[in-house]
Each structure stands twice: as structure tokens, then as C-alpha cells.
Write an enzyme that holds these catalytic residues in place. Structure first.
Site, PDB file in Angstrom:
ATOM      1  N   PHE A 152       0.918  -1.079   0.181  1.00 34.49           N
ATOM      2  CA  PHE A 152      -0.172  -0.033   0.187  1.00 34.49           C
ATOM      3  C   PHE A 152       0.737   1.107   0.203  1.00 34.49           C
ATOM      4  CE2 PHE A 152      -2.396   3.358   1.540  1.00 34.49           C
ATOM      5  CZ  PHE A 152      -3.641   3.226   1.031  1.00 34.49           C
ATOM      6  N   ASP A 237       9.256   2.189   1.925  1.00 33.55           N
ATOM      7  CA  ASP A 237       8.172   2.955   2.454  1.00 33.55           C
ATOM      8  C   ASP A 237       7.947   2.959   4.076  1.00 33.55           C
ATOM      9  OD1 ASP A 237       5.658   3.841   3.078  1.00 33.55           O
ATOM     10  OD2 ASP A 237       4.663   3.477   1.358  1.00 33.55           O
ATOM     11  N   LYS A 266       2.831   9.402   8.709  1.00 36.89           N
ATOM     12  CA  LYS A 266       1.944   8.974   9.752  1.00 36.89           C
ATOM     13  C   LYS A 266       2.314   9.428  11.100  1.00 36.89           C
ATOM     14  CE  LYS A 266      -1.061   5.318   7.751  1.00 36.89           C
ATOM     15  NZ  LYS A 266      -0.746   4.950   6.380  1.00 36.89           N
TER      16      LYS A 266
HETATM   17  C1  LIG Z   1      -1.046   4.956   4.970  1.00 42.04           C
HETATM   18  C2  LIG Z   1       0.189   4.760   4.169  1.00 42.04           C
HETATM   19  C3  LIG Z   1       0.437   5.575   3.044  1.00 42.04           C
HETATM   20  C4  LIG Z   1      -0.551   6.681   2.497  1.00 42.04           C
HETATM   21  O1  LIG Z   1      -0.342   7.769   3.440  1.00 42.04           O
HETATM   22  P1  LIG Z   1      -1.487   8.842   3.342  1.00 42.04           P
HETATM   23  O2  LIG Z   1      -1.039   9.863   4.379  1.00 42.04           O
HETATM   24  O3  LIG Z   1      -2.821   8.529   3.668  1.00 42.04           O
HETATM   25  O4  LIG Z   1      -1.361   9.548   1.899  1.00 42.04           O
HETATM   26  C5  LIG Z   1       1.447   5.171   2.194  1.00 42.04           C
HETATM   27  N1  LIG Z   1       2.021   3.983   2.515  1.00 42.04           N
HETATM   28  C6  LIG Z   1       1.977   3.375   3.342  1.00 42.04           C
HETATM   29  C7  LIG Z   1       2.886   2.228   3.924  1.00 42.04           C
HETATM   30  C8  LIG Z   1       0.930   3.604   4.615  1.00 42.04           C
HETATM   31  O5  LIG Z   1       0.575   2.905   5.670  1.00 42.04           O
END
Ligand SMILES: *Cc1c(COP(=O)(O)O)cnc(C)c1O
Length: 415
Positions: A152, A237, A266
Site C-alpha cells: 500500500f 516506504d 503517519k
Molecule cells: C498510510 C500509508 C500510505 C499513505 O499515506 P497517506 O498519508 O494516507 O497518504 C502510504 N504507505 C504506507 C505504508 C501507509 O501505511
């Protein structure tokens, strides 16, 4: 919504009392584009607890989806936000901003030692990584990015394409070009996607939305070698895993490897919106004036909050606490897995934990909620725990008790 419906059924003749929060729900129905289906109306938070509009108290093991690193209303964050707001709230990136400068140094020193770019969210941070990779590779005509199944990476067009999940793509064709998909923990599958145009591999060290799937050590080390061998960027990520959640500042640090750049968001702002990328020295000067930007990115108040988060994590060694509490929770949850057939596996590291159930478990999330514990189901059958890094032993035990009780109840529903 659910509790209201139950209330009506129990007292068919009684006029239901006006529900606190009902007006808010109505406004949502009328004016909010329904991209989410929110449950509770939360109005207050303190430490590891939140309260709904009716005054019910919940132990918060979602923490804004791994965002509230220090829990709710942490004094160090309140102070930092308040002080900065009184000085100056916004300047744009046309001017220097002290908080951004200090935060960049802290992030760089705790990770890759290069430079930072600030934005406002996770998706934007990954967009920055994608642009960075393409710019880096353009002279060699390298532009493709490899990601893995069940990843994701966000909801913008580029990051949803990077997200290797069919359901996220549906309806948004034509998607941007240049993304290829492999499998997590299958190095051969990544190798098979490499060609002369490959610019980068982008990996979550532990997949979050995908169901708490940790990357194996051999896989991460193998990827590092593979990327070096083919002159490809290795990007991590760390949006959900970063800022101490898994027991290290960043999860890649477990593997004894160094990616070429990471994305963070986050938990960085502890609740204020902020995203960032941190590069290694090799990539520090790829993006230049005019090649990327953000009006709000690195906003002084968000940066002040992030600095307070990092300083508190550091001072209180919250990454160690995350590891210790995580070990405790995982050990106890594994015991529960022996007790309940419905628990198939317990995965994760530190305070990023997935309880894998034997069937779709949205209703178990509801049962836990009614017992006072907020969790979030993901990937159909995984209950995800992402509590603040500040949780106490007592709070962890309380959560376990509720999960024990909840599983007992849920097990009976099995048809
Ligand atoms: C939440 C998340 C995103 C996206 O972040 P947003 O602030 O919602 O755009 C991307 N990568 C990972 C691993 C995430 O957990």
C-alpha cells in the site's frame, strides 16, 4: 450506528432519546463524500484513551492509524504546537523556516544521513520518491518502479498504481505507466521484473494495510544486492513503520541494510499532517529548484510537532518501549492463539501487530469496540494493533483481556 439500531430493537415502543453525535452523523450523510464509512463520533483524547460523543471511553489501539505516536494530548506536543502557532503558523517554502531545518537534521541523523524534502502526507512522500527515482534514472532511460503484491503506497494516481492491489486500481484507468509488480519475500519474482528501464524497487519493510506482512531478512538483503548489481534504487516506504514503531527508528534498520531513500509520514507529526522523504547522500541533489515543491510542506507548526515527537521518542526511548511492549503483546497473543482456533497467526514487530483470524473479521473489530478497545481490521481477516508508543503495561494487559473476551464471543458466531 449499530448500537443505535440495537437500542431501537430492544425498545420497539419507546421513543429513542436523542443520540449525542446524531447531528454530526446527519451532516456527514448530507455533506461528506462517502469515501469512508466512519463509526464512532470521537470528541476527546488523552494518553491511550479516546471518548465518544456519548461519553464512552475506549482504549485506542489504532492511534489514528499509527499516527498518534505519543498518544493523545501529549504535553510536549501541545507545548510545541502552541508556542509555534503564536510565533508564526505558515510562511511557504519561499522562506527559511527554523523548525523545518531542525527537523531535517534530526531525521537525517537518525536515518540515511542525506537530505529531506517535506510534504503533507504519505502519498505525497511516495510521489516524491517516484519523481526522485525517475529524475535520477532519466539519462539512462530508467523509469520503471517495482513494487510487491499487497503493498500500500497511497491514493494519488501514481501511488495507487504503485500499490499492487487490483481493488485499488479499479475504475481509474488509464493508470500511469512504469510500474511493475512482484511478490513479497520472493526475490526471484523481483529479478524477473527487472529490465533495462528499471529505476527502483519500493518496499514496505512490514506491509501495513496489506495485513502486517513482514519482509524477510534474506529478502531485504537480497534486494539490496540485486539493486546494487543492476544499478537500481532501493526505496523503503516507512510511512507506517517509521518513528520507532517497530522498535528501531526505522524498520529497515533491523535488516542491517541501507536503502537509498525512505518515505515517512503517519507517526512523524504525532497527529499533525506532515510527510517527508529522506535520501542517502547519493540522491541528495537529484531534485533541484523547480523539480518538486509543496505549498504547505514542512509547515512550521507541523514541523514543531514532529520535533516534539522525535525528541520525546528519543528522551523516553520509546522505540525500546515499543519493542518491549510489542514482545509482551505478541507473546500473550500467541498464547491466545493456542486457546482459540479462530486465531491462525500473530505477525508483526514492536507495536505493529496483526492478529490473523480464520475468516473475515470486521465484526470482531465491532465486538472489541463494544468492549472498549479500538482496533482496525485489514486485509479481510487481520485485526491490526497500532497503539501509541506510550502505552503502559497495564493498558497492554487490558487490551489482551478484551481480545480474549472478544474472541470467546466471536468464536460462538462461527456457523
Ligand atoms: C498510510 C500509508 C500510505 C499513505 O499515506 P497517506 O498519508 O494516507 O497518504 C502510504 N504507505 C504506507 C505504508 C501507509 O501505511
Amino acid at each position: 450506528m449499530k448500537t443505535e439500531a440495537i437500542h431501537h430493537e430492544d425498545n420497539p415502543s419507546a421513543t429513542p432519546p436523542p443520540q449525542p453525535g446524531a447531528v454530526i452523523r446527519e451532516l456527514y450523510e448530507e455533506y461528506l463524500i462517502p469515501t469512508y464509512a466512519p463509526g464512532l463520533v470521537l470528541v476527546k483524547g488523552s494518553g491511550s484513551y479516546v471518548w465518544d460523543a456519548s461519553g464512552n471511553k475506549y482504549l485506542d489501539f489504532v492511534a489514528g492509524i499509527a499516527v498518534n505516536t505519543l498518544g493523545h494530548a501529549h504535553p510536549s506536543m501541545l507545548k510545541a504546537i502552541h508556542e509555534q502557532a503564536r510565533k508564526i503558523i505558515h510562511t511557504s517554502n519561499l522562506y527559511h523556516n527554523e523548525q523545518q531545518a531542525k527537523l531535517a537534521r534530526k531525521l537525517s541523523m537518525r536515518s540515511l544521513g542525506g537530505k529531506c524534502f517535506f510534504c503533507n502526507s504519505g502519498a505525497e512522500a511516495n510521489e516524491a520518491l517516484i519523481k526522485l527515482a525517475r529524475l535520477w534514472g532519466r539519462e539512462q532511460e530508467k523509469h520503471e518502479i517495482i513494487t510487491v503484491a499487497n503493498s500500500f503506497h497511497g491514493r494519488t494516481l501514481a501511488t495507487l498504481t504503485a500499490t499492487a492491489q487490483e481493488k485499488v486500481h479499479q475504475g481509474f484507468a488509464p493508470l500511469p505507466e512504469g510500474f511493475r509488480y512482484a511478490e513479497l519475500n520472493n526475490l526471484e519474482s523481483v529479478r524477473n521484473q527487472i529490465n533495462a528501464h528499471t529505476a527502483a524497487v519500493l518496499i514496505e519493510p512490514i506491509q501495513g494495510e496489506g495485513g502486517i506482512n513482514p519482509a524477510a531478512e534474506e529478502f531485504m538483503r537480497g534486494l539490496r544486492s540485486l539493486c546494487d548489481e543492476h544499478d537500481i534504487l532501493f526505496l523503503c516506504d516507512e510511512i507506517q513503520t517509521g518513528i520507532g514503531r517497530t522498535g528501531e527508528w526505522f524498520a529497515y534498520q533491523y535488516y542491517g541494510i541501507k536503502p537509498d531513500a525512505i518515505s515517512v509520514a503517519k507517526g512523524l507529526g504525532g497527529g499533525l499532517p506532515i510527510g517527508a522523504i529522506v535520501t542517502s547522500n547519493k540522491l541528495s541533489d537529484v531534485l533541484q529548484p523547480g523539480s518538486h515543491g509543496s505549498t504547505f510542506g514542512g509547515n512550521p507548526v507541523s514541523c514543531a510537532a514532529a520535533l516534539a515527537v522525535i525528541e520525546t521518542v528519543e528522551k523516553k526511548k520509546l522505540y525500546e518501549r515499543a519493542e518491549k511492549m510489542g514482545d509482551f503483546l505478541i507473546t500473550r497473543l500467541e498464547k491466545l492463539a493456542h486457546k482459540f482456533d479462530c486465531i491462525q497467526d500473530v505477525r508483526g514487530r514492536g507495536l505493529m501487530i496483526g492478529i490473523v483470524m480464520d475468516r473475515p473479521c470486521k465484526d470482531l473489530e465491532g465486538i472489541l469496540l463494544r468492549n472498549g478497545l479500538i482496533t482496525v481490521a485489514t486485509a479481510q481477516n487481520v485485526i491490526r494493533l497500532l497503539p501509541p508508543l506510550t502505552i503502559t503495561h497495564g493498558e497492554a494487559k487490558r487490551a489482551l483481556k478484551i481480545i480474549d473476551k472478544g474472541c470467546k464471543e466471536w468464536q460462538q458466531y462461527k456457523s
